[in-house]
Structures are given as C-alpha cells and as structure tokens.
Design a protein around this motif. Structure first.
Motif, PDB file in Angstrom:
ATOM      1  N   GLY A  14      -0.183 -11.587 122.221  1.00  0.00           N
ATOM      2  CA  GLY A  14      -0.224 -12.236 123.532  1.00  0.00           C
ATOM      3  C   GLY A  14       1.155 -12.683 123.977  1.00  0.00           C
ATOM      4  O   GLY A  14       2.159 -12.355 123.350  1.00  0.00           O
ATOM      5  N   LYS A  15       1.186 -13.460 125.034  1.00  0.00           N
ATOM      6  CA  LYS A  15       2.472 -13.826 125.663  1.00  0.00           C
ATOM      7  C   LYS A  15       3.018 -15.095 125.017  1.00  0.00           C
ATOM      8  O   LYS A  15       3.173 -16.140 125.655  1.00  0.00           O
ATOM      9  CB  LYS A  15       2.286 -13.993 127.162  1.00  0.00           C
ATOM     10  CG  LYS A  15       1.893 -12.663 127.824  1.00  0.00           C
ATOM     11  CD  LYS A  15       1.631 -12.815 129.292  1.00  0.00           C
ATOM     12  CE  LYS A  15       1.402 -11.494 129.992  1.00  0.00           C
ATOM     13  NZ  LYS A  15       0.460 -10.590 129.358  1.00  0.00           N
ATOM     14  N   ILE A  16       3.325 -15.004 123.753  1.00  0.00           N
ATOM     15  CA  ILE A  16       3.677 -16.183 122.967  1.00  0.00           C
ATOM     16  C   ILE A  16       5.191 -16.405 122.898  1.00  0.00           C
ATOM     17  O   ILE A  16       5.976 -15.540 123.279  1.00  0.00           O
ATOM     18  CB  ILE A  16       3.120 -16.062 121.518  1.00  0.00           C
ATOM     19  CG1 ILE A  16       3.723 -14.840 120.810  1.00  0.00           C
ATOM     20  CG2 ILE A  16       1.607 -16.005 121.535  1.00  0.00           C
ATOM     21  CD1 ILE A  16       3.519 -14.846 119.317  1.00  0.00           C
ATOM     22  N   ARG A  17       5.587 -17.559 122.379  1.00  0.00           N
ATOM     23  CA  ARG A  17       6.997 -17.853 122.082  1.00  0.00           C
ATOM     24  C   ARG A  17       7.475 -16.855 121.016  1.00  0.00           C
ATOM     25  O   ARG A  17       6.842 -16.716 119.969  1.00  0.00           O
ATOM     26  CB  ARG A  17       7.075 -19.282 121.562  1.00  0.00           C
ATOM     27  CG  ARG A  17       8.457 -19.753 121.163  1.00  0.00           C
ATOM     28  CD  ARG A  17       8.375 -21.112 120.438  1.00  0.00           C
ATOM     29  NE  ARG A  17       7.825 -22.185 121.220  1.00  0.00           N
ATOM     30  CZ  ARG A  17       6.745 -22.894 120.877  1.00  0.00           C
ATOM     31  NH1 ARG A  17       6.091 -22.649 119.776  1.00  0.00           N
ATOM     32  NH2 ARG A  17       6.299 -23.866 121.650  1.00  0.00           N
ATOM     33  N   ALA A  18       8.590 -16.141 121.285  1.00  0.00           N
ATOM     34  CA  ALA A  18       9.056 -15.120 120.331  1.00  0.00           C
ATOM     35  C   ALA A  18      10.582 -15.071 120.357  1.00  0.00           C
ATOM     36  O   ALA A  18      11.179 -14.908 121.421  1.00  0.00           O
ATOM     37  CB  ALA A  18       8.479 -13.750 120.686  1.00  0.00           C
ATOM     38  N   LEU A  19      11.187 -15.248 119.209  1.00  0.00           N
ATOM     39  CA  LEU A  19      12.661 -15.321 119.163  1.00  0.00           C
ATOM     40  C   LEU A  19      13.216 -14.729 117.876  1.00  0.00           C
ATOM     41  O   LEU A  19      12.533 -14.697 116.855  1.00  0.00           O
ATOM     42  CB  LEU A  19      13.122 -16.788 119.282  1.00  0.00           C
ATOM     43  CG  LEU A  19      12.769 -17.705 118.116  1.00  0.00           C
ATOM     44  CD1 LEU A  19      13.818 -18.784 117.967  1.00  0.00           C
ATOM     45  CD2 LEU A  19      11.408 -18.343 118.297  1.00  0.00           C
ATOM     46  N   CYS A  39      20.484  -6.324 122.985  1.00  0.00           N
ATOM     47  CA  CYS A  39      19.776  -7.128 123.974  1.00  0.00           C
ATOM     48  C   CYS A  39      18.563  -6.327 124.406  1.00  0.00           C
ATOM     49  O   CYS A  39      18.706  -5.141 124.686  1.00  0.00           O
ATOM     50  CB  CYS A  39      20.709  -7.405 125.153  1.00  0.00           C
ATOM     51  SG  CYS A  39      19.947  -8.188 126.570  1.00  0.00           S
ATOM     52  N   PRO A  40      17.358  -6.838 124.459  1.00  0.00           N
ATOM     53  CA  PRO A  40      16.964  -8.208 124.133  1.00  0.00           C
ATOM     54  C   PRO A  40      16.687  -8.379 122.641  1.00  0.00           C
ATOM     55  O   PRO A  40      16.927  -7.461 121.854  1.00  0.00           O
ATOM     56  CB  PRO A  40      15.655  -8.356 124.923  1.00  0.00           C
ATOM     57  CG  PRO A  40      15.043  -6.980 124.843  1.00  0.00           C
ATOM     58  CD  PRO A  40      16.209  -6.017 124.895  1.00  0.00           C
ATOM     59  N   ALA A  41      16.139  -9.548 122.295  1.00  0.00           N
ATOM     60  CA  ALA A  41      15.738  -9.817 120.913  1.00  0.00           C
ATOM     61  C   ALA A  41      14.599  -8.888 120.508  1.00  0.00           C
ATOM     62  O   ALA A  41      13.900  -8.313 121.358  1.00  0.00           O
ATOM     63  CB  ALA A  41      15.298 -11.273 120.786  1.00  0.00           C
ATOM     64  N   THR A  42      14.390  -8.738 119.210  1.00  0.00           N
ATOM     65  CA  THR A  42      13.347  -7.842 118.684  1.00  0.00           C
ATOM     66  C   THR A  42      11.977  -8.526 118.652  1.00  0.00           C
ATOM     67  O   THR A  42      10.946  -7.857 118.767  1.00  0.00           O
ATOM     68  CB  THR A  42      13.756  -7.371 117.269  1.00  0.00           C
ATOM     69  OG1 THR A  42      15.042  -6.739 117.366  1.00  0.00           O
ATOM     70  CG2 THR A  42      12.775  -6.375 116.696  1.00  0.00           C
ATOM     71  N   ALA A  43      11.957  -9.857 118.514  1.00  0.00           N
ATOM     72  CA  ALA A  43      10.684 -10.563 118.323  1.00  0.00           C
ATOM     73  C   ALA A  43       9.669 -10.352 119.457  1.00  0.00           C
ATOM     74  O   ALA A  43       8.480 -10.110 119.172  1.00  0.00           O
ATOM     75  CB  ALA A  43      10.946 -12.058 118.105  1.00  0.00           C
ATOM     76  N   PRO A  44      10.080 -10.417 120.761  1.00  0.00           N
ATOM     77  CA  PRO A  44       9.076 -10.200 121.803  1.00  0.00           C
ATOM     78  C   PRO A  44       8.408  -8.822 121.700  1.00  0.00           C
ATOM     79  O   PRO A  44       7.188  -8.693 121.906  1.00  0.00           O
ATOM     80  CB  PRO A  44       9.886 -10.320 123.115  1.00  0.00           C
ATOM     81  CG  PRO A  44      11.042 -11.197 122.745  1.00  0.00           C
ATOM     82  CD  PRO A  44      11.391 -10.819 121.328  1.00  0.00           C
ATOM     83  N   LYS A  45       9.190  -7.809 121.329  1.00  0.00           N
ATOM     84  CA  LYS A  45       8.629  -6.465 121.167  1.00  0.00           C
ATOM     85  C   LYS A  45       7.602  -6.444 120.028  1.00  0.00           C
ATOM     86  O   LYS A  45       6.520  -5.855 120.158  1.00  0.00           O
ATOM     87  CB  LYS A  45       9.781  -5.493 120.865  1.00  0.00           C
ATOM     88  CG  LYS A  45       9.376  -4.052 120.688  1.00  0.00           C
ATOM     89  CD  LYS A  45      10.646  -3.240 120.530  1.00  0.00           C
ATOM     90  CE  LYS A  45      10.386  -1.765 120.370  1.00  0.00           C
ATOM     91  NZ  LYS A  45      11.670  -1.029 120.334  1.00  0.00           N
ATOM     92  N   VAL A  46       7.957  -7.103 118.914  1.00  0.00           N
ATOM     93  CA  VAL A  46       7.046  -7.122 117.757  1.00  0.00           C
ATOM     94  C   VAL A  46       5.771  -7.890 118.115  1.00  0.00           C
ATOM     95  O   VAL A  46       4.658  -7.479 117.759  1.00  0.00           O
ATOM     96  CB  VAL A  46       7.739  -7.740 116.517  1.00  0.00           C
ATOM     97  CG1 VAL A  46       6.785  -7.825 115.342  1.00  0.00           C
ATOM     98  CG2 VAL A  46       8.981  -6.921 116.145  1.00  0.00           C
ATOM     99  N   ALA A  47       5.929  -8.994 118.875  1.00  0.00           N
ATOM    100  CA  ALA A  47       4.744  -9.763 119.301  1.00  0.00           C
ATOM    101  C   ALA A  47       3.824  -8.878 120.140  1.00  0.00           C
ATOM    102  O   ALA A  47       2.588  -8.922 119.991  1.00  0.00           O
ATOM    103  CB  ALA A  47       5.175 -10.995 120.095  1.00  0.00           C
TER     104      ALA A  47
END
Ligand code: ACO
Length: 334
Positions: free
Chosen positions: A102-107, A88-96
């Motif tokens: 930017g502050k995009i949808r990331a999952l 926890c949390p997901a990896t996608a927000p970190k990669v974004a």
C-alpha cells in the motif's frame, strides 16, 4: 511499549560462484581466500536480480515466516542499501509497491555494511514512539555491480543478497538496546570516489573512479576496534553483561575479525554465528541472512540473548542486543 520480532527471511541470487571458479579468472586461489577471509562461495546477481528484486523476495520470505501476529498491516518499509536500483529515487517505495504493502512510509538508509543496524535503530524508535505499529526492514546489496571484476583485493570478498525482518509493537520486548556511531574523517577507507555530486561538480565533470575500493588492512583494525566498542556500549545500554550473551552475530566480512571479536568478549567459537563461507560479505544483508541461517537450523532458540554488530563505509559502526522471541519464526533463504 516493547518491540517484537515476528518475521525473518532472506534471498540470494541463483548463481553460485566458488573460490575455484574465481581462481580461473583472477590471480587468486581457494587457499588464499579461505585462509585470509573464511569465504568459500558467494552468489552473484544476473541482470534481473536487482536490489529491489532481492529485497522483494526477502520481504516475501519474511511475510511467510510470521506465525503469530495481529491483523495490522505493515505501515513502514526501510531498505538499508548502498547499491540502490537508481541514484534517484530511493528503492524502498518500489519494493513497497512490489510487495503490495500500500501507500506506506518507505525510505532508504545508506550506512553501507552497518545499514541493517542503523535501520534497526530507526525502526525501534519509530515503533516505540507510536509512529509505526508494524514495520519491515530490509538490508540489501548487489555489490557485484560496483566491483571491478579485475580487482582481486575486492571482487572475491562480496556476494549479493537481501535479508528482511518484521517488527511490531508489543508488550514483549525483543530489542533490548541499540547503539550506532560514525566518523566521516575516514570516508576514503571504503568508498566509490566518483559518480556523486563531488565528481559531477568538478570542472572536468569526469567520472573516472567508479569502482568500489577499500583499504583492507586499516579497515580490518578499525572494524575490530569499533565493533568492540559497539558491543560494549550496547551491552551497557541493555543492562546485560558478556556472561549473559548466548550468541554474537558480527558483520560477515572476515572470519579472522569475527574470531578476534569473540575472543575479546571471551566467547567460545560456537557462540560467534557465521554464514560468510556460504555467502561472502553481503554488506547490509549480512546480519539478517546470518540470523535466518541459524534460526532455520535451530541454533538460535527462544529467549536467547544475541548481540548483532557491524562496521562499514562512512565509516560507520553499531550494535544491538536482541532477546529472541518465544513464538516460532519459519525463517528461510529463498
Ligand atoms: N588473492 C591472492 N592474493 C591476494 C588477494 C587475493 N584475492 N588479495 C590480496 N592479495 C595479496 C595482496 O596483493 C598482498 O600481496 P603482497 O604482500 O605481495 O603485497 C597480500 O595478498 C596480502 O594482502 P593484504 O591486503 O595485506 O591481506 P589481508 O590479510 O589484510 O587481507 C582483506 C585482505 C581480506 C581485505 C582484509 O584486510 C580484510 O578483511 N579487511 C577488512 C574488511 C572489512 O571488514 N570490511 C567491512 C566493511 S566493508 C563495507 O563497508 C562495504
């Protein structure tokens, strides 16, 4: 509205490990690994080459590969992985954030080795619905972190890698169909038994069994059956037949599985694209890294009809039919 492929890239860790090197530390041989799987080499991560880092590098390679695009920004990032940086949390927000998207949808999505196909199906739906205009999907896994280094039945099979694709809405259509399925009755065939809520909630709360394990023989047979079904379903959905297929890109787990799948669809050996001798089974990265390799050397050409298919833990399976774009993509493994 169609979905267009505009970018593609991949990344592997620096350290290359050959079958000979593995044979010095494990009771195995180059001969066994080569004849039973087709794998000759794979890359292993060092301490800094995490799932997010390999994803970031693959994302950079994909962004650099784009030659034709409008000005819109990537608005969605999907990372398919079963080896996230953290539970926890997901990896996608970190990669974004690392990619400064930017502050995009990331999952994240976890469908183990089928992750890239699941992510592609979701990406396709998000773009066709108008929710996303430009999307990056990444398949990334660092399986060396979950393998038992003493287990000769799993350790030689896997390599670490990430692969990224960028999609956009367009009048052209490069995703002709997608198909996915699962059967949780067979979760024990490919699993890490402990380390999740199931073991934590047991009265003893002990994490005894934290290594990846796979029932190789049964997985072998199920992989063939479900990839066969997936390719047939995806072809039906696309309106194409096996005679229209230029190339098939099956999940890179075992050359014998890939040969069987191509025989079942009466494709010749050159039509089944591979990268497993170089990278091993890279789980969710295996399809994009194989595409990168064959786009780079020119095997895959504009207009080619390509079926991608995978099988993995869950158990999960899927396929997609692609029409390779006309515009050049400068795909690279970095
Ligand atoms: N070196 C030497 N001998 C070995 C090794 C090794 N690395 N690994 C196993 N052996 C031995 C076994 O112990 C066994 O010995 P025994 O006959 O004395 O008992 C013998 O080789 C044969 O073992 P099998 O497991 O029967 O070998 P098989 O031919 O089935 O190959 C393999 C094993 C490569 C795992 C194969 O079954 C396979 O590829 N399965 C499918 C994997 C797959 O598709 N995975 C996709 C999903 S993965 C995911 O989702 C993460």
């Amino acid at each position: 509205m169609g979905v267009k492929i505009i970018g593609l890239g991949a990344s592997v860790p620096l350290k290359l490990v050959t079958n000979e090197e593995l044979s010095r530390v494990l009771d195995t041989s180059d001969e066994w690994i080569t004849t039973r799987t087709g794998i000759k080499r794979r890359h292993h991560s060092s301490s800094s080459e995490t799932t997010s880092y390999l994803s970031y590098k693959a994302g950079v390679a994909a962004l650099r590969s784009v030659t034709h695009s409008d000005d819109s920004d990537v608005d969605t990032l999907i990372v398919a992985t079963s080896t996230p940086d953290r539970r926890c949390p997901a990896t996608a927000p970190k990669v974004a954030a690392m990619l400064r998207l930017g502050k995009i949808r990331a999952l994240d999505i976890n469908a183990v080795c089928t992750g890239f196909i699941y992510a592609l199906e979701l990406a396709d739906a998000l773009i066709r619905s108008g929710k996303s205009k430009k999307l990056m999907l990444i398949g990334a896994d660092v399986f060396t972190t979950i393998l038992n280094k003493q287990d000769r039945t799993t350790y030689p099979l896997f390599g670490d890698a990430a692969g990224a694709m960028i999609l956009t809405n367009s009048d052209d259509d490069n995703i002709l169909s997608t198909y996915t399925g699962s059967d949780g009755e067979y979760e024990n065939l490919i699993t890490i038994p402990d380390g999740g809520t199931e073991s934590a909630l047991r009265p003893d709360g002990v994490n005894a069994d934290v290594f990846f394990r796979m029932e190789g023989k049964e997985v072998f047979l199920k992989a063939i059956a479900h990839m066969k079904e997936s390719v047939s379903e995806a072809l039906n959905l696309s309106g194409l037949s096996k005679e229209n297929v230029d190339y098939i890109v099956p999940h890179q787990a075992n050359k014998r599985i890939i040969d069987t799948i191509s025989q079942l669809f009466e494709l010749n050996k050159d039509q089944a694209l591979m990268s497993l001798e170089e990278y091993g089974n890279t789980s969710a990265a295996s399809i994009p890294i194989t595409l990168v390799r064959h786009v780079k050397v020119g095997t895959i050409k504009p207009g080619n009809k390509i079926v991608v298919t995978a099988f993995g833990g869950g158990i999960t399976w899927g396929a997609a039919v692609l029409r390779w774009p006309d515009e050049k993509i400068n795909a690279n493994v970095i």
